[in-house]
Each structure stands twice: as structure tokens, then as C-alpha cells.
Design a protein around this motif. Structure first.
Motif, mmCIF file in Angstrom:
data_model
loop_
_atom_site.group_PDB
_atom_site.id
_atom_site.type_symbol
_atom_site.label_atom_id
_atom_site.label_comp_id
_atom_site.label_asym_id
_atom_site.label_seq_id
_atom_site.Cartn_x
_atom_site.Cartn_y
_atom_site.Cartn_z
ATOM 1 N N UNK A 294 39.239 52.712 38.794
ATOM 2 C CA UNK A 294 39.641 52.516 40.187
ATOM 3 C C UNK A 294 38.445 52.053 41.016
ATOM 4 N N UNK A 295 37.265 52.598 40.733
ATOM 5 C CA UNK A 295 36.060 52.223 41.482
ATOM 6 C C UNK A 295 35.737 50.737 41.298
ATOM 7 N N UNK A 296 35.859 50.252 40.069
ATOM 8 C CA UNK A 296 35.593 48.828 39.806
ATOM 9 C C UNK A 296 36.630 47.941 40.504
ATOM 10 N N UNK A 297 37.875 48.373 40.459
ATOM 11 C CA UNK A 297 38.929 47.596 41.108
ATOM 12 C C UNK A 297 38.712 47.541 42.618
ATOM 13 N N UNK A 298 38.394 48.681 43.208
ATOM 14 C CA UNK A 298 38.171 48.718 44.649
ATOM 15 C C UNK A 298 36.946 47.894 45.031
ATOM 16 N N UNK A 299 35.952 47.850 44.144
ATOM 17 C CA UNK A 299 34.774 47.035 44.410
ATOM 18 C C UNK A 299 35.108 45.557 44.452
ATOM 19 N N UNK A 300 36.022 45.133 43.556
ATOM 20 C CA UNK A 300 36.444 43.729 43.529
ATOM 21 C C UNK A 300 37.349 43.398 44.708
ATOM 22 N N UNK A 301 38.264 44.306 45.029
ATOM 23 C CA UNK A 301 39.235 44.038 46.087
ATOM 24 C C UNK A 301 38.653 44.227 47.484
ATOM 25 N N UNK A 302 37.651 45.093 47.604
ATOM 26 C CA UNK A 302 37.094 45.404 48.919
ATOM 27 C C UNK A 302 37.992 46.313 49.735
#
Length: 252
Positions: free
Chosen positions: A43-51
Motif C-alpha cells: 500500500x505504501x508503494x502504491x500511495x507513493x506512486x499515486x500521491x
């Protein structure tokens, strides 16, 4: 507005450019990972990509209480609903879309890569030769479902390959090819049939990653093969076309 977005097979970079744009333009981002999940991401990686933050929903949130989360927000906001693989493959996603339509909510779909097509690419088995798929579930109260065995039997009689999905359980984890094989052979032993005797089986692990594992062998021999980390999936082929046989020899 509710947009269903398939995230692809393995990590956060598998999402399409169209899907990524829709996510970044959304007011609210929901996701479910009980039907599948991206083993190479978090989830952390996804949120980093999505902002933006991602709200992960449990099965009961999606199937029993969607009016309290996804559908409530989609009445007056741009909402995206993220799933592993391709959107709309799971029945639960179709049900959610139907509920949205009943409430007058506009919906759209942005597709992602699917395990169904990845299996064909990794093994060389031809996509038009697959019959009905099946899922092997973890035993419930020591009862092993015989439904997957019946599906394999039917498909073999019709000259069709069978994709076998393997269970994901919050407590028991991710079913392996080894466990799936063991459960199928238990059913065969109980029924004293010969559907799987000397049958070819193909195990696949981590489709979509840089190190997928694809192994074809007699089904009883795959019980002890180390496929490595999840997610795993199986195929029980019917009689092979000569090109399929050559591909399995070369790649599996």
C-alpha cells in the motif's frame, strides 16, 4: 462516478497509463485485495506512486456494506475501485457495478493484464483451448471440495485445458501448487477414479514478475517441487497440440 481499474499482475508499475491517470484524478481511492493481490508491491508503494491515500476494503465491506463506503462516495465524487489483475473478472466486482447502476451512479472500466492471458503466454498453451476454470479452496472442517476435480474431468472429456485458481485466506495464507496437487489427489484417491493418474500438470508462480516460475511435470511429481513465493496457479492440460508440447518442453 465510479471507475473500476485493474492493476495488473505483480506490482504497482503494472497499471496502465490510462488507469494511473484516472487514479491521480480521483477524489477517493478504494481497493480490495481479497480476490487477488500485488505480491511485488505494498500500500505504501502504491500511495507513493499515486500521491494519494488508498482505502483498503475487506470482503464484507464490498459485498455487504458498499453503500456505506464506495457507493456513498461515488454519488457525488470521482471514485476509483482498484483490484489486482483485470477489473470485472470476479463476481463480487460485477455485483458492485450493478448496485452502482441501481443507484444511478455512472461507471466505467479500465482493464489491466489478467492471469488468464498470462498463463497462456508463460506456458504456450493456446487460449481458445481452455474450458471452465475452477478454484481449490482450503478444506473447511476437514472437508475437501470435489468440485474442482469434476471440472477437470469434464474439461478433459471435451479436450479442454483447466486453469485452477488457488485459495487466498486471511488466516491460512496463500495456497501453493503443492497443496493444490495434494488436495486433488486426495479426491482422486477417495473416488477411486483415474482422471489425474499420470496426468500432466503445470504450476506457475509469480506471473508478471521478473522471475516467474513455470514447471510442467507429471502431477504427482509436482507435489515436492519448490515453486517459491506466491501467488501460485495451476493448469491441468488436456491432450496437447504439437506446438503446445514444444512450448512446454522449452519453457517449462
Amino acid at each position: 462516478m465510479l471507475t473500476f481499474i485493474g492493476l495488473g499482475l505483480y506490482d504497482e508499475e503494472d497499471v496502465s497509463l490510462k488507469g494511473l491517470k484516472a487514479i491521480q484524478e480521483a477524489d477517493v481511492i478504494y481497493a480490495e485485495f481479497y480476490t487477488s493481490r500485488l505480491m511485488g508491491s505494498s500500500i505504501e508503494k502504491m500511495e507513493g506512486l499515486y500521491g494519494k491515500p488508498v482505502k483498503v476494503l475487506a470482503r464484507e465491506d464490498v459485498e455487504q456494506h458498499p453503500k456505506e463506503n464506495v457507493l456513498k462516495d461515488a454519488l457525488d465524487k470521482k471514485v476509483v475501485f482498484l483490484t489486482g489483475g483485470d477489473a470485472m473478472v470476479a463476481t463480487t466486482h460485477i455485483d458492485l457495478r450493478l448496485r452502482a447502476k441501481e443507484m444511478g451512479i455512472s461507471t466505467s472500466i479500465i482493464h489491466g493484464s489478467s492471469i488468464a492471458s498470462a498463463v497462456c503466454g508463460l506456458t504456450g498453451l493456446q487460449n481458445y483451448r481452455f474450458g471452465k476454470s475452477a478454484t481449490i479452496a482450503f478444506p473447511y472442517k476437514n472437508i475437501v471440495s470435489e468440485a474442482p476435480y469434476d471440472t477437470i474431468k469434464m474439461n478433459k472429456q471435451n479436450g479442454l485445458h483447466t486453469i485452477i485458481f488457488l485459495d487466498i485466506d486471511r488466516e491460512k495464507g496463500y495456497m501453493t501448487v503443492n497443496q493444490g496437487v495434494e488436495l486433488l489427489l486426495k479426491v482422486e484417491e477417495k473416488r477411486m477414479e483415474n482422471v489425474l493418474t499420470d496426468s500432466l500438470c503445470v504450476g506457475i508462480a509469480r506471473a508478471g514478475s521478473s522471475d516467474p516460475c513455470v514447471k510442467a511435470d507429471r502431477i504427482d511429481r509436482l507435489k515436492s517441487y519448490d515453486f517459491g513465493g506466491p501467488l501460485h496457479i495451476m493448469v491441468i492440460p488436456a491432450e496437447l497440440h504439437f506446438l503446445e508440447e514444444e512450448a512446454l518442453n522449452e519453457f517449462a
